[in-house]
Design a protein around this motif. Structure first.
Motif, PDB file in Angstrom:
ATOM      1  N   LYS A 130      17.702  32.471-100.269  1.00  0.00           N
ATOM      2  CA  LYS A 130      17.031  31.629 -99.543  1.00  0.00           C
ATOM      3  C   LYS A 130      16.058  32.417 -98.411  1.00  0.00           C
ATOM      4  N   GLY A 131      15.028  32.365 -98.300  1.00  0.00           N
ATOM      5  CA  GLY A 131      14.447  33.042 -96.932  1.00  0.00           C
ATOM      6  C   GLY A 131      13.685  34.508 -97.660  1.00  0.00           C
ATOM      7  N   ARG A 132      14.119  34.791 -98.784  1.00  0.00           N
ATOM      8  CA  ARG A 132      13.535  36.162 -99.552  1.00  0.00           C
ATOM      9  C   ARG A 132      12.945  35.732-100.721  1.00  0.00           C
TER      10      ARG A 132
END
Length: 125
Positions: free
Chosen positions: A65-67
């Protein structure tokens, strides 16, 4: 018969980015949920990301998540996985899968009916 072909893997350094592609032929791509899974040596295949038929809903493993960002182009019958800020622990063979039956986003391996051959991603430290 639905066929999937992944591409875009390679050897990169930690912090780099890669974009994986999965081209789908056969069937009606715009109706399918799509997912990315990965399998590291000696480990079970694990969920990475999934997207519903329209692209309006997505799901991610906590570890990415977020990457990572999953997206799709229904005109090109292709699903993508943009991977940023790569880490050595992201090293694995990445597989895309087709989910034809689930009413919601599928995050379990058994929910996917067809798979590609996989593409190797290696992240060096």
């Amino acid at each position: 018969q639905v066929q999937l072909v992944e591409s875009g893997g390679g050897l990169v350094q930690a912090g780099d980015s890669l974009r994986l592609s999965c081209a789908v032929s056969g069937g009606t791509f715009s109706r399918y949920g799509m997912g990315w899974f990965r399998q590291a040596p000696g480990k079970a295949r694990e969920f990475v990301a999934a997207i519903n038929w329209s692209g309006g809903s997505t799901a991610y493993a906590e570890s990415v998540k977020g990457r990572f960002t999953i997206s799709r182009d229904n005109a090109k019958n292709t699903v993508y996985l943009q991977m940023n800020s790569l880490k050595p622990q992201d090293t694995a063979v990445y597989y895309c899968g087709v989910d034809r039956d689930s009413p919601a986003i599928a995050v379990k391996e058994y929910q996917y009916e067809y798979w590609g051959q996989g593409t190797q991603v290696t992240v060096s430290s």
